[in-house]
Design a protein around this motif. Sequence first.
Motif, mmCIF file in Angstrom:
data_model
loop_
_atom_site.group_PDB
_atom_site.id
_atom_site.type_symbol
_atom_site.label_atom_id
_atom_site.label_comp_id
_atom_site.label_asym_id
_atom_site.label_seq_id
_atom_site.Cartn_x
_atom_site.Cartn_y
_atom_site.Cartn_z
ATOM 1 N N ILE A 69 14.191 -5.158 32.627
ATOM 2 C CA ILE A 69 13.141 -6.042 32.122
ATOM 3 C C ILE A 69 13.486 -7.498 32.430
ATOM 4 C CG2 ILE A 69 11.961 -6.815 30.013
ATOM 5 C CD1 ILE A 69 12.914 -4.027 28.824
ATOM 6 N N SER A 70 12.479 -8.235 32.923
ATOM 7 C CA SER A 70 12.660 -9.678 33.124
ATOM 8 C C SER A 70 11.463 -10.408 32.549
ATOM 9 C CB SER A 70 12.809 -10.002 34.612
ATOM 10 O OG SER A 70 13.986 -9.397 35.128
ATOM 11 N N GLY A 71 11.748 -11.507 31.863
ATOM 12 C CA GLY A 71 10.659 -12.286 31.263
ATOM 13 C C GLY A 71 10.970 -12.644 29.831
ATOM 14 N N PRO A 72 9.960 -13.088 29.078
ATOM 15 C CA PRO A 72 10.208 -13.480 27.694
ATOM 16 C C PRO A 72 10.490 -12.282 26.793
ATOM 17 C CG PRO A 72 7.893 -13.815 28.281
ATOM 18 C CD PRO A 72 8.571 -13.321 29.501
ATOM 19 N N LEU A 73 11.388 -12.474 25.870
ATOM 20 C CA LEU A 73 11.783 -11.422 24.929
ATOM 21 C C LEU A 73 11.914 -12.096 23.563
ATOM 22 C CD1 LEU A 73 12.780 -8.411 25.081
ATOM 23 C CD2 LEU A 73 15.079 -9.303 25.285
ATOM 24 N N HIS A 74 11.220 -11.530 22.578
ATOM 25 C CA HIS A 74 11.251 -12.114 21.228
ATOM 26 C C HIS A 74 12.032 -11.192 20.311
ATOM 27 C CE1 HIS A 74 8.042 -14.736 22.685
ATOM 28 N NE2 HIS A 74 7.481 -13.644 23.178
ATOM 29 N N THR A 75 12.994 -11.729 19.564
ATOM 30 C CA THR A 75 13.699 -10.888 18.602
ATOM 31 C C THR A 75 12.929 -10.868 17.286
ATOM 32 O OG1 THR A 75 15.105 -12.596 17.582
ATOM 33 C CG2 THR A 75 15.926 -11.564 19.611
ATOM 34 N N GLY A 76 12.952 -9.714 16.634
ATOM 35 C CA GLY A 76 12.351 -9.586 15.312
ATOM 36 C C GLY A 76 12.924 -8.360 14.649
ATOM 37 N N ARG A 77 13.461 -8.526 13.456
ATOM 38 C CA ARG A 77 14.015 -7.353 12.772
ATOM 39 C C ARG A 77 13.480 -7.280 11.351
ATOM 40 N NH1 ARG A 77 20.402 -7.553 12.465
ATOM 41 N NH2 ARG A 77 19.930 -6.287 10.657
ATOM 42 N N ASP A 78 14.304 -6.946 10.371
ATOM 43 C CA ASP A 78 13.806 -6.585 9.051
ATOM 44 C C ASP A 78 12.924 -7.648 8.393
ATOM 45 O OD1 ASP A 78 16.025 -4.109 8.233
ATOM 46 O OD2 ASP A 78 16.501 -5.482 9.862
ATOM 47 N N TYR A 85 24.140 -7.730 27.061
ATOM 48 C CA TYR A 85 22.769 -8.196 26.824
ATOM 49 C C TYR A 85 22.710 -9.715 26.664
ATOM 50 C CZ TYR A 85 21.256 -3.366 26.634
ATOM 51 O OH TYR A 85 20.973 -2.061 26.969
ATOM 52 N N ALA A 86 23.722 -10.280 26.052
ATOM 53 C CA ALA A 86 23.763 -11.751 25.945
ATOM 54 C C ALA A 86 23.776 -12.378 27.338
ATOM 55 C CB ALA A 86 24.995 -12.184 25.143
ATOM 56 N N ALA A 87 24.454 -11.709 28.270
ATOM 57 C CA ALA A 87 24.561 -12.248 29.637
ATOM 58 C C ALA A 87 23.230 -12.165 30.390
ATOM 59 C CB ALA A 87 25.651 -11.499 30.402
ATOM 60 N N THR A 88 22.273 -11.367 29.896
ATOM 61 C CA THR A 88 20.964 -11.303 30.557
ATOM 62 C C THR A 88 20.050 -12.460 30.127
ATOM 63 O OG1 THR A 88 19.766 -9.985 28.892
ATOM 64 C CG2 THR A 88 21.080 -8.759 30.521
ATOM 65 N N VAL A 89 20.460 -13.182 29.082
ATOM 66 C CA VAL A 89 19.618 -14.264 28.573
ATOM 67 C C VAL A 89 19.788 -15.494 29.465
ATOM 68 C CG1 VAL A 89 19.119 -15.779 26.618
ATOM 69 C CG2 VAL A 89 19.773 -13.384 26.209
ATOM 70 N N ASP A 125 16.901 -8.922 34.147
ATOM 71 C CA ASP A 125 17.600 -7.653 34.335
ATOM 72 C C ASP A 125 18.204 -7.117 33.039
ATOM 73 O OD1 ASP A 125 18.481 -5.439 35.718
ATOM 74 O OD2 ASP A 125 20.285 -6.407 36.502
ATOM 75 N N PHE A 126 17.390 -7.079 32.025
ATOM 76 C CA PHE A 126 17.767 -6.483 30.733
ATOM 77 C C PHE A 126 17.494 -4.986 30.840
ATOM 78 C CE2 PHE A 126 17.030 -4.861 26.552
ATOM 79 C CZ PHE A 126 17.668 -5.678 25.641
ATOM 80 N N ARG A 127 18.551 -4.145 30.723
ATOM 81 C CA ARG A 127 18.388 -2.728 31.047
ATOM 82 C C ARG A 127 18.328 -1.811 29.831
ATOM 83 N NH1 ARG A 127 21.737 -1.745 36.612
ATOM 84 N NH2 ARG A 127 20.769 -3.478 37.717
ATOM 85 N N GLY A 128 17.505 -0.797 29.960
ATOM 86 C CA GLY A 128 17.406 0.210 28.907
ATOM 87 C C GLY A 128 16.774 1.470 29.449
ATOM 88 N N VAL A 129 16.551 2.412 28.539
ATOM 89 C CA VAL A 129 15.952 3.697 28.910
ATOM 90 C C VAL A 129 14.690 3.882 28.077
ATOM 91 C CG1 VAL A 129 16.285 6.212 28.862
ATOM 92 C CG2 VAL A 129 18.198 4.714 29.468
ATOM 93 N N VAL A 130 13.573 4.258 28.723
ATOM 94 C CA VAL A 130 12.346 4.554 27.974
ATOM 95 C C VAL A 130 12.642 5.791 27.123
ATOM 96 C CG1 VAL A 130 9.921 5.216 28.108
ATOM 97 C CG2 VAL A 130 10.877 3.587 29.766
ATOM 98 N N ALA A 131 12.610 5.607 25.806
ATOM 99 C CA ALA A 131 12.962 6.718 24.916
ATOM 100 C C ALA A 131 11.721 7.324 24.268
ATOM 101 C CB ALA A 131 13.939 6.247 23.849
ATOM 102 N N MET A 132 10.640 6.541 24.143
ATOM 103 C CA MET A 132 9.350 7.058 23.650
ATOM 104 C C MET A 132 8.278 6.454 24.547
ATOM 105 S SD MET A 132 10.089 6.408 19.589
ATOM 106 C CE MET A 132 8.621 7.176 18.927
ATOM 107 N N ASP A 133 7.507 7.320 25.204
ATOM 108 C CA ASP A 133 6.508 6.779 26.128
ATOM 109 C C ASP A 133 5.110 6.771 25.506
ATOM 110 O OD1 ASP A 133 5.509 9.368 26.392
ATOM 111 O OD2 ASP A 133 6.638 9.777 28.236
ATOM 112 N N SER A 134 4.113 6.411 26.307
ATOM 113 C CA SER A 134 2.753 6.285 25.772
ATOM 114 C C SER A 134 1.980 7.598 25.881
ATOM 115 C CB SER A 134 2.000 5.174 26.508
ATOM 116 O OG SER A 134 1.848 5.521 27.873
ATOM 117 N N HIS A 135 2.714 8.687 26.191
ATOM 118 C CA HIS A 135 2.072 10.005 26.299
ATOM 119 C C HIS A 135 2.579 10.947 25.215
ATOM 120 C CE1 HIS A 135 0.899 8.329 30.133
ATOM 121 N NE2 HIS A 135 2.160 8.095 30.380
ATOM 122 N N GLY A 136 3.286 10.375 24.234
ATOM 123 C CA GLY A 136 3.741 11.187 23.107
ATOM 124 C C GLY A 136 5.117 11.788 23.272
ATOM 125 N N ALA A 137 5.763 11.547 24.422
ATOM 126 C CA ALA A 137 7.093 12.132 24.632
ATOM 127 C C ALA A 137 8.172 11.230 24.030
ATOM 128 C CB ALA A 137 7.347 12.327 26.121
#
Lengths: 279, 173
Positions: free
Chosen positions: B24-33, B129-133, B158-170
């Motif tokens: 992923i490249s571009g803006p990323l907003h953090t938000g938690r509890d 992940y800090a190094a991708t900022v 180049d923030f990397r991850g794995v799609v764990a829940m997609d938009s098709h219900g998987a």
Amino acid sequence: MDSREIAAALEELIVRTSSSLPEDVEEALARARANAAADSSAALVLQTILDNIALARRLGTPLCQDTGTLAFYIGDALRGVVTPALVREAVAAATARGALRKNCIDSIDGTSYDSNCAAGAPVVHYVEGGGRRVTLLLKGGGSENMSRQYSLPDAALGAGRDLAGVRAAILDAVSRAKGYGCAPGILGVCIGGDRATGFEVAKEQLLRPLGDAAQDPRLAALESDILESANALGIGPMGLGGAPTLLGVKLAARARLPASYFVTVAYMCWACRRRSIEL
Amino acid sequence: MISLAYPFDEKTVRALHAGDGVSISGPLHTGRDKFHKWFADGKPLGIDLRDGALYHCGPVVVREGGVWRVVAAGPTTSIREEPYEAALIRECGVRLVIGKGGMGEATRAALAECGAVYIQAVGGAAAIYAATVRSVEGVDFLDEFGAAEACWHFTVEDFRGVVAMDSHGASLF
């Protein structure tokens, strides 16, 4: 050493513990990476973890942003020398340097103790027979939330008051941590004791090196059995499948009351940050 | 590895499937509890999350010479936001939800309905992940929520991850 030097040594211990994983844990992760199938999620996750460990060590920055609960285990020969006040001073200094996150929240009003120091924080234990050794363990909230205590018998698990029941409870804790506690994890377990000492003793097992085994051969056998069984569950690194699910299982037992039979599981994530110094 | 660049449009995101590796490249907003609770209480977020990426993360950020520097920024456990996330996806148009551990049925339904995905980042990999900022564009709610819970606005590369829940219900979980 005067108190200035001790505070500086403690601060250095905190920075190193936060930024550098113990050798045995890193080696276990490297072995897991070497064994992971090419292009698997497990390989991707483990490689990212190894890259992260190397980068954090090189930069001297936290390898995980949740720098966790700080638990200091201080040998009793240092009682009155390494005081809670000195420990707090070192924690505040390490926090100001960015080696620790501002990670200490008032439970009543939600405000932050920006120094990471409050009543009971950091945790300081004096260890009988611990000599002049200071050990620090950092345990993050994601893994702490996955720690559990079972009271046997547990009908839902079909777990009775014997080692087979203990085994069922521990494997249940592993299954429930899927995806949450950052796998591959390490388990510290206390069989017996009361509720409070159960958690204390379980957590202390996380201070043991991965390569050792419990002195009691019955516990040692159960440690390897659970490790093998957990790694057959297929939960895998970060719960994305494959292996390993656990890097180690460390058991201890304490006497119990006839009425109680607790099995207490302290779940530690792969970022098992523990380090010792001699003062 | 599939490269995703902002804006994360529905067509691109619908083409992703559980198990895909993404960069992923571009803006990323953090938000938690506290951020999610604030939203659930009906208070204004003050940012545009449409076609954007929301990261469940409480980073370590230090201020040096008037500039924010991200020291550590791995994911936090996402399931705590399950009571709020579906509404946030529907109302704010978030396209990439990033965290660890996966989310529940309500979020899975909202991802499918709106064409969004949940991405698993590697828990604990805070230095990587800090190094991708590339830059910190700003921060909201620093005083209200504290540094770990504040809404940080990063630009990542180049923030990397794995799609764990997609938009098709998987889901991988």
